[in-house]
Design a protein around this motif. Structure first.
Motif, PDB file in Angstrom:
ATOM      1  N   UNK A  67      17.971  17.186 -16.076  1.00 10.66           N
ATOM      2  CA  UNK A  67      18.046  18.520 -15.483  1.00 10.66           C
ATOM      3  C   UNK A  67      16.685  18.976 -14.978  1.00 10.66           C
ATOM      4  N   UNK A  68      15.638  18.721 -15.760  1.00  8.99           N
ATOM      5  CA  UNK A  68      14.323  19.220 -15.383  1.00  8.99           C
ATOM      6  C   UNK A  68      13.697  18.398 -14.262  1.00  8.99           C
ATOM      7  N   UNK A  69      13.896  17.089 -14.281  1.00  8.28           N
ATOM      8  CA  UNK A  69      13.355  16.264 -13.196  1.00  8.28           C
ATOM      9  C   UNK A  69      14.104  16.538 -11.891  1.00  8.28           C
ATOM     10  N   UNK A  70      15.418  16.722 -11.976  1.00  6.72           N
ATOM     11  CA  UNK A  70      16.166  17.037 -10.762  1.00  6.72           C
ATOM     12  C   UNK A  70      15.702  18.377 -10.166  1.00  6.72           C
ATOM     13  N   UNK A  71      15.431  19.365 -11.008  1.00  7.44           N
ATOM     14  CA  UNK A  71      14.948  20.652 -10.510  1.00  7.44           C
ATOM     15  C   UNK A  71      13.569  20.513  -9.871  1.00  7.44           C
ATOM     16  N   UNK A  72      12.728  19.655 -10.454  1.00  6.44           N
ATOM     17  CA  UNK A  72      11.370  19.477  -9.933  1.00  6.44           C
ATOM     18  C   UNK A  72      11.333  18.608  -8.688  1.00  6.44           C
ATOM     19  N   UNK A  73      12.281  17.670  -8.575  1.00  8.44           N
ATOM     20  CA  UNK A  73      12.302  16.712  -7.461  1.00  8.44           C
ATOM     21  C   UNK A  73      13.711  16.673  -6.878  1.00  8.44           C
ATOM     22  N   UNK A  74      14.109  17.701  -6.145  1.00 11.54           N
ATOM     23  CA  UNK A  74      15.509  17.821  -5.724  1.00 11.54           C
ATOM     24  C   UNK A  74      16.010  16.704  -4.828  1.00 11.54           C
ATOM     25  N   UNK A  75      15.111  16.024  -4.116  1.00 15.02           N
ATOM     26  CA  UNK A  75      15.549  14.999  -3.166  1.00 15.02           C
ATOM     27  C   UNK A  75      15.249  13.572  -3.628  1.00 15.02           C
ATOM     28  N   UNK A  76      14.698  13.415  -4.806  1.00 16.09           N
ATOM     29  CA  UNK A  76      14.308  12.083  -5.275  1.00 16.09           C
ATOM     30  C   UNK A  76      15.489  11.381  -5.931  1.00 16.09           C
ATOM     31  N   UNK A  77      15.807  10.148  -5.547  1.00 12.12           N
ATOM     32  CA  UNK A  77      16.864   9.405  -6.239  1.00 12.12           C
ATOM     33  C   UNK A  77      16.550   9.246  -7.728  1.00 12.12           C
ATOM     34  N   UNK A  78      17.546   9.545  -8.566  1.00 12.89           N
ATOM     35  CA  UNK A  78      17.341   9.511 -10.016  1.00 12.89           C
ATOM     36  C   UNK A  78      18.366   8.607 -10.688  1.00 12.89           C
ATOM     37  N   UNK A  79      17.901   7.923 -11.717  1.00 15.28           N
ATOM     38  CA  UNK A  79      18.763   7.145 -12.607  1.00 15.28           C
ATOM     39  C   UNK A  79      18.757   7.841 -13.958  1.00 15.28           C
ATOM     40  N   UNK A  80      19.938   8.023 -14.530  1.00 16.58           N
ATOM     41  CA  UNK A  80      20.052   8.588 -15.862  1.00 16.58           C
ATOM     42  C   UNK A  80      20.378   7.500 -16.863  1.00 16.58           C
ATOM     43  N   UNK A  81      19.492   7.275 -17.802  1.00 22.58           N
ATOM     44  CA  UNK A  81      19.760   6.309 -18.867  1.00 22.58           C
ATOM     45  C   UNK A  81      19.117   6.814 -20.147  1.00 22.58           C
ATOM     46  N   UNK A  82      19.525   6.221 -21.245  1.00 22.51           N
ATOM     47  CA  UNK A  82      19.036   6.633 -22.548  1.00 22.51           C
ATOM     48  C   UNK A  82      20.143   7.310 -23.337  1.00 22.51           C
ATOM     49  N   UNK A  83      20.878   6.543 -24.119  1.00 25.85           N
ATOM     50  CA  UNK A  83      21.919   7.115 -24.958  1.00 25.85           C
ATOM     51  C   UNK A  83      23.225   7.386 -24.254  1.00 25.85           C
ATOM     52  N   UNK A  84      23.446   6.797 -23.087  1.00 24.24           N
ATOM     53  CA  UNK A  84      24.733   6.937 -22.404  1.00 24.24           C
ATOM     54  C   UNK A  84      25.720   5.989 -23.086  1.00 24.24           C
ATOM     55  N   UNK A  85      26.713   6.559 -23.760  1.00 24.45           N
ATOM     56  CA  UNK A  85      27.620   5.748 -24.575  1.00 24.45           C
ATOM     57  C   UNK A  85      28.900   5.358 -23.852  1.00 24.45           C
ATOM     58  N   UNK A  86      29.341   6.201 -22.913  1.00 22.60           N
ATOM     59  CA  UNK A  86      30.642   5.976 -22.293  1.00 22.60           C
ATOM     60  C   UNK A  86      30.699   6.703 -20.958  1.00 22.60           C
ATOM     61  N   UNK A 103      25.592  12.476 -14.387  1.00 20.63           N
ATOM     62  CA  UNK A 103      25.708  12.679 -12.939  1.00 20.63           C
ATOM     63  C   UNK A 103      25.685  14.173 -12.621  1.00 20.63           C
ATOM     64  N   UNK A 104      26.398  14.965 -13.408  1.00 23.68           N
ATOM     65  CA  UNK A 104      26.387  16.405 -13.198  1.00 23.68           C
ATOM     66  C   UNK A 104      24.973  16.977 -13.320  1.00 23.68           C
ATOM     67  N   UNK A 105      24.161  16.424 -14.187  1.00 22.61           N
ATOM     68  CA  UNK A 105      22.808  16.923 -14.416  1.00 22.61           C
ATOM     69  C   UNK A 105      21.799  16.416 -13.389  1.00 22.61           C
ATOM     70  N   UNK A 106      22.222  15.497 -12.497  1.00 23.66           N
ATOM     71  CA  UNK A 106      21.331  15.080 -11.432  1.00 23.66           C
ATOM     72  C   UNK A 106      21.186  13.607 -11.202  1.00 23.66           C
ATOM     73  N   UNK A 158      36.965   5.839 -17.770  1.00 20.28           N
ATOM     74  CA  UNK A 158      36.606   7.087 -18.452  1.00 20.28           C
ATOM     75  C   UNK A 158      35.973   8.080 -17.470  1.00 20.28           C
ATOM     76  N   UNK A 159      35.089   7.587 -16.618  1.00 20.27           N
ATOM     77  CA  UNK A 159      34.439   8.460 -15.640  1.00 20.27           C
ATOM     78  C   UNK A 159      35.455   9.028 -14.655  1.00 20.27           C
ATOM     79  N   UNK A 160      36.393   8.204 -14.221  1.00 20.63           N
ATOM     80  CA  UNK A 160      37.414   8.678 -13.286  1.00 20.63           C
ATOM     81  C   UNK A 160      38.262   9.784 -13.914  1.00 20.63           C
ATOM     82  N   UNK A 161      38.632   9.618 -15.180  1.00 18.21           N
ATOM     83  CA  UNK A 161      39.419  10.649 -15.858  1.00 18.21           C
ATOM     84  C   UNK A 161      38.598  11.925 -16.019  1.00 18.21           C
ATOM     85  N   UNK A 212      32.248   9.431 -20.185  1.00 16.04           N
ATOM     86  CA  UNK A 212      32.107  10.885 -20.278  1.00 16.04           C
ATOM     87  C   UNK A 212      30.634  11.267 -20.279  1.00 16.04           C
ATOM     88  N   UNK A 213      29.814  10.539 -21.042  1.00 18.14           N
ATOM     89  CA  UNK A 213      28.370  10.758 -20.976  1.00 18.14           C
ATOM     90  C   UNK A 213      27.856  10.509 -19.563  1.00 18.14           C
TER      91      UNK A 213
END
Length: 348
Positions: free
Chosen positions: A256-275, A283-286, A317-320, A277-278
């Protein structure tokens, strides 16, 4: 400098301990809820999980993130991951290539990966600390050419190095070295943490240095200080490492904070993504892509088919999750309201 043979042994020990860490449990993602839509007005079969990233188009927003191990198991793991990436049509990021560059062992990180996965992006990987110990554009090009890579990941692991016996303690000059690489390499340079998160301030500095994308790799997944603590024989050194249990920026906050600071920068979210739904929450957070390393490690030790099945389940799971929030596309998911799980009493 650490002997290459010692690095090989360390990588194999890392693999064993990382496998023991994957026991599940609570996550910072649990504190967030995507607002449910009881009238989605969608056909689940038409939910579109495709995304673009750095000029590539993917049917699924997943990344097989960097992992490694000793030569024998590392070779099998990387072959299984490459075959799965090719079948799933998702990118593969390899583990650190330092050992291979120094000639000790390649652990399957070699030209065969491109033969197994000829049509999907493969990303090389070097440690940031090596950039101030003699590594530069020439070594980075060798890492890229070794596997026919499409981009280079530079991983940031200062805490791991600080608590590791004989770790790399001097990080002065890393940012200018990254900036030189972004200018000279001729390939996209992606920067990632290894599990303690990238802050908004650091993200802005990396953005200004010209990096193509950032993987926030926040706290909640593989905990490298804890891994190093298990390896340390000296009691005092172990106590130093043990004090950092729970350290780091949780992945949801980092995103959330990196997306707010860098609105146009491509971001990867990792770290504790279990499934899946996570993944939806990330994706919702940026996040534009969602990465997994430790979460898919057990499957990677079995077969490529096991890795494919793992990500197929995540995709379902993501599709649902998209369907249940009224989001037909991932762009719609990014606009879904996100709520704290605990409702303040004054809002009841």
């Amino acid at each position: 400098m650490t002997e290459p043979s010692a690095i090989v042994r360390r990588k194999d020990e890392h693999l064993d301990i990382a496998l023991r860490q994957q026991a599940g449990g609570p996550s910072a993602f649990d504190e967030l809820v995507l607002e449910h839509c009881a009238l989605p007005e969608l056909n689940l079969d038409e939910v579109d999980l495709s995304t673009g990233f750095l000029g590539w188009d993917f049917k699924l927003p997943f990344l097989i993130s960097s992992m490694t191990g000793g030569p024998e198991r590392g070779a099998a793991i990387n072959a299984n991951l490459a075959a799965a990436a090719e079948q799933l049509r998702i990118p593969l990021a390899v583990g650190s290539q330092r050992v291979a560059l120094e000639g000790a062992a390649q652990a399957g990180i070699d030209a065969r990966l491109r033969e197994i996965a000829p049509s999907v992006p493969i990303w090389s990987n070097l440690g940031a600390a090596q950039l101030v110990q003699g590594y530069g554009a020439d070594e980075a090009r060798r890492a890229v050419e070794m596997i026919g890579a499409d981009a280079l990941i530079i991983h940031l692991n200062p805490l791991q190095e600080a608590v590791q016996p004989a770790g790399d303690r001097d990080w002065r000059g890393v940012l200018p070295a990254i900036e030189r690489l972004t200018r000279d390499l001729g390939r996209p340079v992606i920067v990632k943490e290894v599990g303690y998160g990238v802050s908004a301030a650091v993200a802005r500095r990396l953005h200004d240095a010209g990096v193509a994308a950032i993987d926030v790799a926040g706290a909640g997944g593989t905990a490298w200080a804890a891994i190093e603590a298990e390896r340390i024989a000296d009691r005092a050194d172990r106590q130093v490492a043990d004090a950092f249990q729970g350290w780091g920026i949780p992945t949801p906050r980092a995103l959330a904070e990196v997306r707010a600071a860098c609105p146009d920068l491509p971001l990867i979210g990792s770290g504790g993504v279990r499934d899946g739904v996570d993944a939806a929450k990330a994706i919702r957070l940026g996040a534009d892509l969602v990465g997994q390393a430790g979460g898919v490690l057990a499957a990677a030790l079995v077969s490529a088919d096991a890795v494919v099945q793992h990500f197929d389940i995540m995709a379902r799971q993501l599709a649902v999750a998209c369907f249940s929030t009224g989001a037909r596309h991932l762009a719609d998911l990014k606009a879904v309201r996100i709520l704290p799980r605990a409702l303040p009493l004054h809002d009841v």
